[in-house]
Enzyme design. Structure first.
Site, PDB file in Angstrom:
ATOM      1  N   LYS A  75     -16.093  -6.563  -3.031  1.00  0.00           N
ATOM      2  CA  LYS A  75     -14.629  -6.145  -3.311  1.00  0.00           C
ATOM      3  C   LYS A  75     -13.481  -6.884  -3.864  1.00  0.00           C
ATOM      4  O   LYS A  75     -12.710  -6.175  -4.465  1.00  0.00           O
ATOM      5  CB  LYS A  75     -14.120  -5.363  -1.930  1.00  0.00           C
ATOM      6  N   ASP A 118     -11.170   0.490   4.245  1.00  0.00           N
ATOM      7  CA  ASP A 118     -12.153   0.631   5.410  1.00  0.00           C
ATOM      8  C   ASP A 118     -12.573  -0.877   5.780  1.00  0.00           C
ATOM      9  O   ASP A 118     -13.553  -1.001   6.654  1.00  0.00           O
ATOM     10  CB  ASP A 118     -13.552   1.471   4.922  1.00  0.00           C
TER      11      ASP A 118
END
Length: 394
Positions: A75, A118
């Site tokens: 990410k 998340d």
């Protein structure tokens, strides 16, 4: 053999049209930027030849993102690229010439970057902010694992767990950022907010650029199938756009896989337009527990994906065990809940009572070369061991 809940929808809206913002040239710019980062190394592309023989395909290739810097997930590719682009706009700099050391020496004003996550995206934003001497505030939805919270805080960011689901947490962050004057760094888009998610998606395309380089360097066959997991569809869209531009969208099959409890892309594929999913979305694949598609990513997926797949949690759990306990001479890949869905789908198809029908539905055969992206390692070690050691979601 076993039964798995796997729903497959062929994309009736496929047209192969490329989206200029997410092509090979944009990916090359993002890759050059990432290559300039201190400590950069391309993550491994692992051929799993013995697993391929078991499944009945020519080759299985796994891009292992557990080696991405020391963050255990992909990410940060999007977060750091978007933050650098934001800073270039703020201080009239050229992204092609961006230098971390020079920036930190010349700029002493601190901006605050805010995001909802998340886990992995927020950790990437926190890491990028720390590298650039900036501040980060990260909000997480209810049920966030303590390890993921601590990983973000250990990078110097403020991290707050809400009592809302992911999509409602995103809306809350936007409201707070407007009140506080923070910069929102989110990988989904909405009206008036497209530049930053575009940059994030372009950052993700480094996955595709590295894979293309490694396939050539290792003398491997070009993939006939690429399995991409989707939350909001940002990673899937950014990576697929780059592959479609380089290889031709008609020359491989892109399979977009999601948990059945958060399958907004699958439902959008059936409908032909974006469909939102609400509720708690209590899947083990927490990185994919997103109910509202990114409209930028959705455009790429609608144009260039071949299949949309919705599957139950035990498919991903199977993938975690298969990758972590390799057969023959295959290398071990530690893959977390959201990372293992691609390999899990292949394994579930093989072990399913309906193997032949599922193989045919995905156009898989003995000549198929399948690329999967293991997007994260064991970012929640306790849950990883519950699945791999103790057989949770058997």
């Amino acid at each position: 053999m076993a039964k798995f809940n796997i729903a497959i929808e062929a994309n009736r809206h496929f047209n192969g049209e490329l989206v200029a913002d997410f092509g090979y040239a944009k990916g090359a710019t993002a890759q050059r930027f990432h290559q300039s980062l201190p400590g950069y190394q391309a993550t491994p592309l692992q051929p799993l030849n013995d697993l391929a023989k078991v499944i009945g395909v020519k080759q299985v290739l796994v891009k292992d993102e557990s080696y991405r810097f020391d963050l255990n997930a992909f990410k940060m590719l999007g977060g750091v690229y978007a933050i650098a682009r934001l800073l270039c706009e703020e201080y009239q700099l050229d992204i092609e010439q961006f230098d971390f050391a020079q920036f930190n020496q010349k700029i002493d004003k601190k901006l605050t970057f805010a995001t909802a996550t998340d886990g992995n995206h927020g950790r990437g934003v926190a890491w990028a902010a720390k590298q650039l001497g900036q501040n980060a505030v990260v909000y997480m939805p209810k049920g966030a694992a303590a390890e993921r919270v601590n990983n973000i805080r250990n990078l110097g960011a403020e991290c707050i767990v809400t009592d809302m689901n992911y999509d409602d947490t995103v809306r809350f962050v936007v409201e707070r950022a407007q009140q506080q004057g923070w910069k929102v760094v989110q990988d989904t888009a909405w009206e008036g907010y497209t530049d930053i998610p575009t940059w994030i998606m372009q950052g993700y395309s480094t996955l595709a650029m590295e894979s293309l380089d490694q396939i050539e360097q290792q003398g491997l066959s070009q993939p006939t199938h690429i399995i991409l997991q989707a939350g909001v569809g940002a990673m899937a869209g950014g990576v697929l756009g780059c592959f479609a531009d380089k290889l031709g969208a008609n020359n491989f099959k892109a399979i977009i896989a999601e948990p059945e409890l958060a399958d907004c892309i699958y439902r959008s594929g059936k409908q032909g337009d974006m469909v939102n999913v609400g509720g708690d979305m209590a899947t083990i694949m927490v990185g994919l527990a997103c109910g509202e598609p990114n409209p930028l990513g959705w455009t790429v997926l609608k144009n260039c994906a071949s299949y949309f797949v919705s599957c139950e949690d035990k498919v991903s759990a199977l993938g975690m065990r298969v990758l972590g306990n390799p057969i023959g001479d295959d290398p071990r890949v530690v893959s977390g809940e959201s990372g293992a869905i691609g390999a899990g789908l292949l394994a579930a198809v093989h072990f399913s009572d309906d193997k032949q029908q599922l193989m045919q539905a995905l156009d898989l055969n003995q000549d198929s070369v399948v690329l999967v992206i293991s997007t994260e390692g064991d970012t929640d070690v306790a849950n990883y061991r519950d699945v791999v050691w103790l057989g949770k979601y058997a």
